[in-house]
Design an enzyme around this catalytic site. Structure first.
Site, short mmCIF file in Angstrom:
data_model
loop_
_atom_site.label_atom_id
_atom_site.label_comp_id
_atom_site.label_asym_id
_atom_site.label_seq_id
_atom_site.Cartn_x
_atom_site.Cartn_y
_atom_site.Cartn_z
N ASN A 110 0.84 -1.20 0.00
CA ASN A 110 0.00 0.00 0.00
C ASN A 110 0.88 1.24 0.00
O ASN A 110 1.95 1.23 -0.60
CB ASN A 110 -1.01 0.00 1.15
CG ASN A 110 -2.26 0.79 0.74
OD1 ASN A 110 -2.28 2.00 0.85
ND2 ASN A 110 -3.25 0.10 0.20
N ARG A 111 0.44 2.31 0.68
CA ARG A 111 1.07 3.60 0.41
C ARG A 111 1.95 4.12 1.54
O ARG A 111 1.67 3.86 2.72
CB ARG A 111 -0.02 4.63 0.08
CG ARG A 111 -0.73 4.30 -1.23
CD ARG A 111 -2.02 5.07 -1.41
NE ARG A 111 -2.58 4.81 -2.72
CZ ARG A 111 -3.33 3.75 -3.01
NH1 ARG A 111 -3.62 2.86 -2.06
NH2 ARG A 111 -3.80 3.56 -4.23
N HIS A 136 2.97 0.36 -3.02
CA HIS A 136 3.43 -1.02 -3.19
C HIS A 136 4.92 -1.16 -3.44
O HIS A 136 5.35 -1.99 -4.25
CB HIS A 136 2.64 -1.69 -4.31
CG HIS A 136 1.19 -1.87 -4.01
ND1 HIS A 136 0.68 -2.01 -2.74
CD2 HIS A 136 0.11 -1.89 -4.84
CE1 HIS A 136 -0.63 -2.12 -2.79
NE2 HIS A 136 -1.01 -2.05 -4.04
N HIS A 211 -0.92 -9.58 -3.11
CA HIS A 211 -1.91 -8.74 -3.78
C HIS A 211 -2.53 -9.55 -4.93
O HIS A 211 -2.14 -9.45 -6.09
CB HIS A 211 -1.24 -7.48 -4.34
CG HIS A 211 -2.20 -6.41 -4.73
ND1 HIS A 211 -3.07 -6.51 -5.79
CD2 HIS A 211 -2.45 -5.20 -4.18
CE1 HIS A 211 -3.79 -5.43 -5.89
NE2 HIS A 211 -3.45 -4.61 -4.92
N TYR A 213 -6.08 -10.87 -6.96
CA TYR A 213 -7.48 -10.53 -7.23
C TYR A 213 -8.29 -11.83 -7.19
O TYR A 213 -8.15 -12.67 -8.08
CB TYR A 213 -7.62 -9.88 -8.61
CG TYR A 213 -7.03 -8.49 -8.70
CD1 TYR A 213 -6.08 -8.19 -9.68
CD2 TYR A 213 -7.41 -7.49 -7.82
CE1 TYR A 213 -5.54 -6.92 -9.77
CE2 TYR A 213 -6.88 -6.22 -7.90
CZ TYR A 213 -5.94 -5.93 -8.88
OH TYR A 213 -5.40 -4.68 -8.97
N ASP A 284 -11.60 0.45 -0.67
CA ASP A 284 -10.16 0.42 -0.90
C ASP A 284 -9.51 0.91 0.38
O ASP A 284 -8.82 1.93 0.41
CB ASP A 284 -9.79 1.32 -2.08
CG ASP A 284 -8.36 1.06 -2.54
OD1 ASP A 284 -7.94 1.69 -3.54
OD2 ASP A 284 -7.66 0.25 -1.90
N GLN A 325 -6.34 -4.97 4.04
CA GLN A 325 -6.78 -4.05 2.98
C GLN A 325 -7.78 -4.78 2.12
O GLN A 325 -7.52 -5.89 1.64
CB GLN A 325 -5.58 -3.61 2.12
CG GLN A 325 -5.89 -2.55 1.08
CD GLN A 325 -5.91 -1.14 1.66
OE1 GLN A 325 -5.42 -0.91 2.76
NE2 GLN A 325 -6.43 -0.19 0.92
N GLU A 353 -5.67 -8.06 1.41
CA GLU A 353 -4.23 -8.06 1.72
C GLU A 353 -3.99 -7.97 3.23
O GLU A 353 -4.31 -6.96 3.85
CB GLU A 353 -3.55 -6.88 1.02
CG GLU A 353 -3.84 -6.81 -0.49
CD GLU A 353 -3.79 -5.38 -1.01
OE1 GLU A 353 -2.72 -4.76 -0.91
OE2 GLU A 353 -4.81 -4.90 -1.51
C1 G6D Z 1 -5.38 1.14 -6.58
O1 G6D Z 1 -5.90 2.04 -4.46
C2 G6D Z 1 -5.78 0.83 -5.17
C3 G6D Z 1 -4.76 -0.02 -4.50
O2 G6D Z 1 -5.22 -0.38 -3.20
C4 G6D Z 1 -4.51 -1.25 -5.34
O3 G6D Z 1 -3.54 -2.05 -4.71
C5 G6D Z 1 -4.04 -0.82 -6.71
O4 G6D Z 1 -5.02 -0.04 -7.32
C6 G6D Z 1 -3.78 -2.01 -7.61
O5 G6D Z 1 -4.29 2.01 -6.56
#
Ligand code: G6D
Length: 388
Positions: A110-111, A136, A211, A213, A284, A325, A353
């Site tokens: 994340n950030r 990330h 991370h 999907y 998010d 997350q 996550e």
């Molecule tokens: C976007 O804000 C989301 C992030 O949480 C995600 O990991 C990313 O897309 C792939 O930036």
């Protein structure tokens, strides 16, 4: 005698021919071929690693980004579903616009606000890759590296793959030579287990996560809006418009963030006039886990449960991390083509996550993400699959 020799030779040839093939065992499982993932990237060999259990649950990984590319789990119809969005070749991953399909991300998942943090009185400036912040671990973070991979059988007889990476001092701006390993294991209980371990020769910060999907329909043609979600958290960390936590820890009570009882992802995601969903353009956010155990998976607490009625698939997430997350995939572009010719549709995959809180190095009251020489970072997270 000769005939038998010929027959057995033919059997061996077929077996070899199928070693990398995508043979459909009548269960719907179509494995990706190894040859589609063989390439030299940054002077390193990429490949495809396939592990499974006796129930047929099968995980396919590439060492590019220590990344999950497919995960076949049993579904209620007696077949299997691949519950992970992804692509069918290394070239597709290298050229994908969304770099975060399946990898381990870090050093910091994340950030990190403004791409900087201060540790022991020294300010470190990181690479930035989103709105002047680091997301990330930066463009050259863990997801962009070709890890070393070792496939093995563990002491319990489970098949596993250990990915290792040496993140050198200064990589993406982080201090310290950091050695990290991530071991993926498939257990006989249909669990995907991720064990992280890391050490450093200088004080640094670390928050790696997986991370992936997920879509329990087994196809991106169906939205995850129908998935019933439970998140075992009384609070979450609201963010600003750039999805940087404000530092507040807010109750979920009475808000669309309350997943303490099983609720469809799509039920409230478009609630008007709820600021956190407006800023995130959907879910998010980081939930602050209650750290309640359900009496299973010692050393962890249950973080979330996801159930898709159509396939009967349940995914429970256990972790020893303080946060989760949940990103609902609203940023998917509806254009990219993945495995089986499926489109990267909006909200056709969700990321769950297990993590420390975003931007923790800049928030004293968030759990510490500091790792010092002589310490060992560990993370144990389990994605347990079953049927209802
Ligand atoms: C976007 O804000 C989301 C992030 O949480 C995600 O990991 C990313 O897309 C792939 O930036």
């Amino acid at each position: 005698m000769t005939r038998n020799l010929i027959k057995s030779a033919a059997a061996v040839l077929v077996a070899f021919a199928c070693a990398g093939c995508s043979g459909n065992k009548g269960t719907g499982v179509v494995l990706l071929p190894e040859e589609a993932f063989v390439k030299t990237v940054d002077g390193m060999y990429t490949g495809l690693y396939t592990i499974s259990n006796d129930n047929g649950m099968t995980l396919q990984l590439t060492n590019y980004g220590a990344r999950i590319v497919a995960l076949w789990v049993p579904s209620a119809d007696g077949g299997f579903k691949d519950v992970v969005w992804g692509y069918d070749s290394i070239d597709a991953y290298l050229n994908a616009s969304d770099k975060y399909s399946g990898p381990v991300v870090g050093r910091y998942g994340n950030r990190i606000n403004d791409g900087r943090f201060t540790l022991d009185g020294k300010e470190y400036r990181l690479t930035v890759n989103e709105n002047g912040n680091q997301l990330h671990g930066g463009a050259g973070g863990f997801s962009a590296k070709v890890w070393n991979a070792e496939q093995f059988t563990d002491e319990d007889g489970n098949q596993a793959v250990r990915m290792t990476w040496l993140s050198e001092d200064g990589e993406e701006g982080y201090p310290g030579n950091l050695k990290i390993s991530v071991t993926y294991t498939i257990t006989s209980e249909n669990e995907l287990v991720l064990d992280y371990e890391a050490s450093t020769d200088k004080p640094t910060v670390l928050n790696p996560t997986s991370h992936v999907y997920y879509n329990l329909h087994g196809t991106s043609a169906k939205s995850t809006d129908t998935h019933l979600m439970t998140i075992y958290a009384d609070s979450f960390t609201p963010t600003d418009a750039e999805l940087i936590p404000t530092g507040e820890i807010a109750p979920v009570e009475g808000t669309p963030m309350d997943f303490r009882t099983s609720t469809a992802i799509g039920a409230r995601i478009e609630t008007p006039d709820f600021e956190p969903l407006k800023l995130g353009k959907g879910y998010d956010h980081n939930w602050v886990l209650d750290k309640t155990s359900d009496g299973t998976h010692s050393g962890t607490w249950i973080a979330a449960e996801l159930f898709e009625p159509e396939t009967g698939i349940i995914m429970k997430i256990y972790t020893d991390q303080p946060g989760l997350q949940f990103y609902a995939g609203q940023g998917m572009d509806g254009k990219e083509v993945g495995k089986r010719g499926e489109i990267h549709n909006v909200r056709s995959g969700i990321a769950l996550e297990t993590q420390n809180f975003p931007d923790a190095p800049n928030h004293e009251d968030f759990p510490s993400a500091v790792l010092r020489p002589g310490e060992t970072y560990t993370q144990h997270s389990v994605y347990a699959f079953s049927l209802k």
